[in-house]
Design a protein around this motif. Structure first.
Motif, short mmCIF file in Angstrom:
data_model
loop_
_atom_site.label_atom_id
_atom_site.label_comp_id
_atom_site.label_asym_id
_atom_site.label_seq_id
_atom_site.Cartn_x
_atom_site.Cartn_y
_atom_site.Cartn_z
N VAL A 135 13.69 0.19 6.15
CA VAL A 135 13.43 0.43 4.73
C VAL A 135 13.21 -0.88 3.99
N ASP A 139 10.05 -1.34 1.58
CA ASP A 139 10.60 -0.32 0.71
C ASP A 139 9.80 -0.10 -0.56
N THR A 142 7.18 2.16 0.43
CA THR A 142 7.81 3.44 0.78
C THR A 142 8.04 4.30 -0.45
#
Length: 260
Positions: A135, A139, A142
């Protein structure tokens, strides 16, 4: 928190100062185990002249009983997840296999729990670290991808964000269709609270909330900003106004931290 917001907080990364984002990988230096005063020791050293390793010191005697063979796998120094095992674990997780099922599969592959080479706790720790590293590596992208998917499922889902010159996420605000409907009905008075902080980066989490006709708290929108500056608050308030189609509240109650 209801809706898609709960899982969002686990993956969002908003860049602040560079030193807040960079974490040094720290490893403990190995040290002698002296709890029981055991004299057993095995030391190797590097000879600069011959450029070879050699045994510098070796003491075999122990002052305590040795662990049973079938329990030796539980000793910390005997536990290790190999690179091949790590790849298999990640592949099984991607396939949707749960952690307790992964350890069962490993036991069957290696003909016993004592031959797997690591414990169930080691597996859970690896999966957690791998998730965090995965992550953290992307991130920002994401969370944007997640919000795009939310908007695909909910056409009235709204989000907006801004980045700096290096592409770091500096501000983010989002709300779903229910939030916007609640604001249309109960948005005369809103509370704008910037006292929350995210655990990982200590950055302000800014919820916009109000009260419905039952006296219950309702969420109108939620945002994250990188710095508590006038520019950041102007951006997030302007973005909130855009999300609510320029409907302005009658009263705004601002809750802020003492150091802003």
């Amino acid at each position: 928190m209801r809706g898609p917001f709960g899982s969002l907080f686990a993956v969002v990364k908003v860049s602040s100062e560079e030193n807040e984002l960079k974490r040094e990988i720290k490893k403990r230096k190995p040290r002698n185990i002296t709890r029981v005063g055991c004299p057993a020791k095995f030391v190797i050293a590097w000879d600069q002249n011959t450029r070879q390793w050699y045994v510098k010191d070796f003491i075999y005697e122990h002052n305590h009983p040795m662990a049973e063979r079938d329990l030796a796998c539980l000793l910390r120094l005997h536990r290790r997840i190999s690179d091949e095992q790590k790849a298999n674990i990640v592949a099984m997780q991607i396939s949707g296999i749960r952690k307790h099922q992964i350890i069962d599969i490993m036991e069957m592959q290696y003909d016993g729990y004592d031959k797997v080479g690591f414990t169930t706790r080691d597996l859970y720790n690896f999966c957690y670290r791998n998730k965090v590293e995965t992550v953290a590596a992307s991130d920002a992208q994401t969370v944007i991808s997640y919000l795009i998917e939310c908007r695909r499922r909910d056409p009235d889902f709204f989000f907006n964000y801004k980045t700096d010159g290096k592409g770091h996420l500096k501000g983010l605000l989002w709300c779903d269709s229910q939030c916007r409907l609640d604001y249309a009905a109960f948005g005369d008075v809103i509370v704008f609270d910037s006292t929350y902080k995210t655990n990982r980066y200590n950055l302000p989490l800014v919820p916009f909330v109000g009260v419905n006709h039952h006296g219950s708290t309702v969420l109108f929108a939620c945002g994250i900003i990188s710095q508590e500056t006038i520019e950041s608050y102007v951006w997030i308030l302007s973005t909130f106004s855009d999300a609510m189609v320029q409907k302005h509240p009658v009263s705004v109650l601002l809750v802020h931290s003492d150091d802003t």
